[in-house]
Design a protein around this motif. Structure first.
Motif, PDB file in Angstrom:
ATOM      1  N   LYS A 156       3.712   6.149   2.762  1.00  0.00           N
ATOM      2  CA  LYS A 156       2.394   6.756   3.013  1.00  0.00           C
ATOM      3  C   LYS A 156       2.537   8.223   3.394  1.00  0.00           C
ATOM      4  O   LYS A 156       1.795   9.069   2.904  1.00  0.00           O
ATOM      5  N   ILE A 157       3.487   8.520   4.279  1.00  0.00           N
ATOM      6  CA  ILE A 157       3.689   9.901   4.723  1.00  0.00           C
ATOM      7  C   ILE A 157       4.098  10.773   3.546  1.00  0.00           C
ATOM      8  O   ILE A 157       3.569  11.874   3.362  1.00  0.00           O
ATOM      9  N   PHE A 158       5.014  10.292   2.727  1.00  0.00           N
ATOM     10  CA  PHE A 158       5.469  11.055   1.561  1.00  0.00           C
ATOM     11  C   PHE A 158       4.292  11.349   0.619  1.00  0.00           C
ATOM     12  O   PHE A 158       4.102  12.476   0.181  1.00  0.00           O
ATOM     13  N   ILE A 159       3.510  10.343   0.312  1.00  0.00           N
ATOM     14  CA  ILE A 159       2.379  10.510  -0.624  1.00  0.00           C
ATOM     15  C   ILE A 159       1.336  11.462  -0.045  1.00  0.00           C
ATOM     16  O   ILE A 159       0.832  12.347  -0.746  1.00  0.00           O
ATOM     17  N   LEU A 160       1.005  11.297   1.226  1.00  0.00           N
ATOM     18  CA  LEU A 160       0.011  12.180   1.840  1.00  0.00           C
ATOM     19  C   LEU A 160       0.471  13.640   1.827  1.00  0.00           C
ATOM     20  O   LEU A 160      -0.322  14.548   1.564  1.00  0.00           O
ATOM     21  N   ASN A 161       1.745  13.864   2.070  1.00  0.00           N
ATOM     22  CA  ASN A 161       2.246  15.226   2.136  1.00  0.00           C
ATOM     23  C   ASN A 161       2.556  15.795   0.747  1.00  0.00           C
ATOM     24  O   ASN A 161       2.086  16.882   0.400  1.00  0.00           O
ATOM     25  N   ARG A 162       3.328  15.084  -0.042  1.00  0.00           N
ATOM     26  CA  ARG A 162       3.822  15.632  -1.310  1.00  0.00           C
ATOM     27  C   ARG A 162       2.872  15.448  -2.483  1.00  0.00           C
ATOM     28  O   ARG A 162       2.867  16.255  -3.400  1.00  0.00           O
ATOM     29  N   VAL A 163       2.072  14.424  -2.465  1.00  0.00           N
ATOM     30  CA  VAL A 163       1.149  14.173  -3.573  1.00  0.00           C
ATOM     31  C   VAL A 163      -0.244  14.702  -3.241  1.00  0.00           C
ATOM     32  O   VAL A 163      -0.840  15.443  -4.021  1.00  0.00           O
ATOM     33  N   ASP A 164      -0.760  14.329  -2.067  1.00  0.00           N
ATOM     34  CA  ASP A 164      -2.112  14.748  -1.684  1.00  0.00           C
ATOM     35  C   ASP A 164      -2.153  16.154  -1.105  1.00  0.00           C
ATOM     36  O   ASP A 164      -3.231  16.736  -0.972  1.00  0.00           O
ATOM     37  N   GLY A 165      -1.000  16.711  -0.703  1.00  0.00           N
ATOM     38  CA  GLY A 165      -0.935  18.089  -0.233  1.00  0.00           C
ATOM     39  C   GLY A 165      -1.333  18.314   1.215  1.00  0.00           C
ATOM     40  O   GLY A 165      -1.622  19.446   1.601  1.00  0.00           O
ATOM     41  N   LEU A 166      -1.348  17.263   2.023  1.00  0.00           N
ATOM     42  CA  LEU A 166      -1.702  17.432   3.440  1.00  0.00           C
ATOM     43  C   LEU A 166      -0.529  18.061   4.200  1.00  0.00           C
ATOM     44  O   LEU A 166       0.634  17.844   3.847  1.00  0.00           O
ATOM     45  N   THR A 167      -0.846  18.830   5.222  1.00  0.00           N
ATOM     46  CA  THR A 167       0.196  19.428   6.070  1.00  0.00           C
ATOM     47  C   THR A 167       0.770  18.357   6.988  1.00  0.00           C
ATOM     48  O   THR A 167       0.192  17.270   7.130  1.00  0.00           O
ATOM     49  N   TYR A 168       1.881  18.692   7.639  1.00  0.00           N
ATOM     50  CA  TYR A 168       2.485  17.749   8.599  1.00  0.00           C
ATOM     51  C   TYR A 168       1.458  17.370   9.673  1.00  0.00           C
ATOM     52  O   TYR A 168       1.324  16.202  10.018  1.00  0.00           O
ATOM     53  N   ALA A 169       0.745  18.371  10.186  1.00  0.00           N
ATOM     54  CA  ALA A 169      -0.237  18.119  11.260  1.00  0.00           C
ATOM     55  C   ALA A 169      -1.356  17.205  10.770  1.00  0.00           C
ATOM     56  O   ALA A 169      -1.802  16.305  11.493  1.00  0.00           O
ATOM     57  N   GLN A 170      -1.839  17.416   9.541  1.00  0.00           N
ATOM     58  CA  GLN A 170      -2.907  16.581   8.992  1.00  0.00           C
ATOM     59  C   GLN A 170      -2.441  15.139   8.789  1.00  0.00           C
ATOM     60  O   GLN A 170      -3.175  14.187   9.065  1.00  0.00           O
ATOM     61  N   VAL A 171      -1.204  14.991   8.299  1.00  0.00           N
ATOM     62  CA  VAL A 171      -0.642  13.648   8.116  1.00  0.00           C
ATOM     63  C   VAL A 171      -0.504  12.958   9.474  1.00  0.00           C
ATOM     64  O   VAL A 171      -0.881  11.787   9.633  1.00  0.00           O
TER      65      VAL A 171
END
Length: 171
Positions: free
Chosen positions: A124-139
């Motif tokens: 989930k963290i990988f997809i949110l950050n690398r695919v969806d483009g969310l920042t670390y803080a947003q994730v």
């Protein structure tokens, strides 16, 4: 105007009008069509309008000339300049070739398979950050975890993906 009058006018001027249009257009079919159109336009005029024509031959020539001008304009709008195939040879094709496309599909399949190996939270963290483009803080906010946890999970995911891709490339 009677049919006999129109027939007489046609017989008297059709040949010369068609020859005039042929000279202007250099197209026998178009000249014949426009000659007929010229007489059709004359025939469609009201009796009052026909009576006001002082010189029928002059009227026919003016109508034929106007139709020829319209025809030439129409043809120039339709015309498309053909470009030789060599002109396109300098344009780079940015599409991947079949080999590159196949390799990319294989890498994508390998990454998908590797993602399936990851624990659910890491995936989930990988997809949110690398695919969806969310920042670390947003994730971190979305998953109610710390920024450092996001970084650790991402590092774990990236290390596994990198290792699997290297293994695939070394075969």
């Amino acid at each position: 105007m009677t049919n006999e009058t129109l027939k007489g006018l046609f017989l008297a001027h059709q040949g010369e009008l068609q020859a005039y249009l042929m000279k202007q257009l250099r197209n026998a079919e178009a000249a014949a069509d426009l000659t007929q159109e010229t007489f059709l336009r004359y025939a469609e005029r009201t009796p009052t309008a026909v009576a006001s024509i002082a010189n029928e031959r002059s009227y026919l020539y003016r109508t034929a000339h106007n139709l020829a001008v319209d025809y030439v304009r129409q043809q120039s709008r339709r015309r498309t300049d053909l470009t030789a195939g060599e002109a396109f040879s300098d344009i780079a094709d940015d599409r991947p070739n079949l080999e590159e496309e196949t390799a990319a599909r294989q890498r994508l399949a390998q990454i998908s398979a590797t993602l399936a190996e990851l624990p659910e939270l890491t995936r989930k963290i990988f997809i949110l950050n690398r695919v969806d483009g969310l920042t670390y803080a947003q994730v971190a906010e979305r998953l109610s975890i710390s920024d450092s946890s996001v970084q650790k999970h991402l590092a774990k995911a990236l290390a596994l993906i990198t290792r699997r891709l290297r293994e695939t490339n070394s075969r």
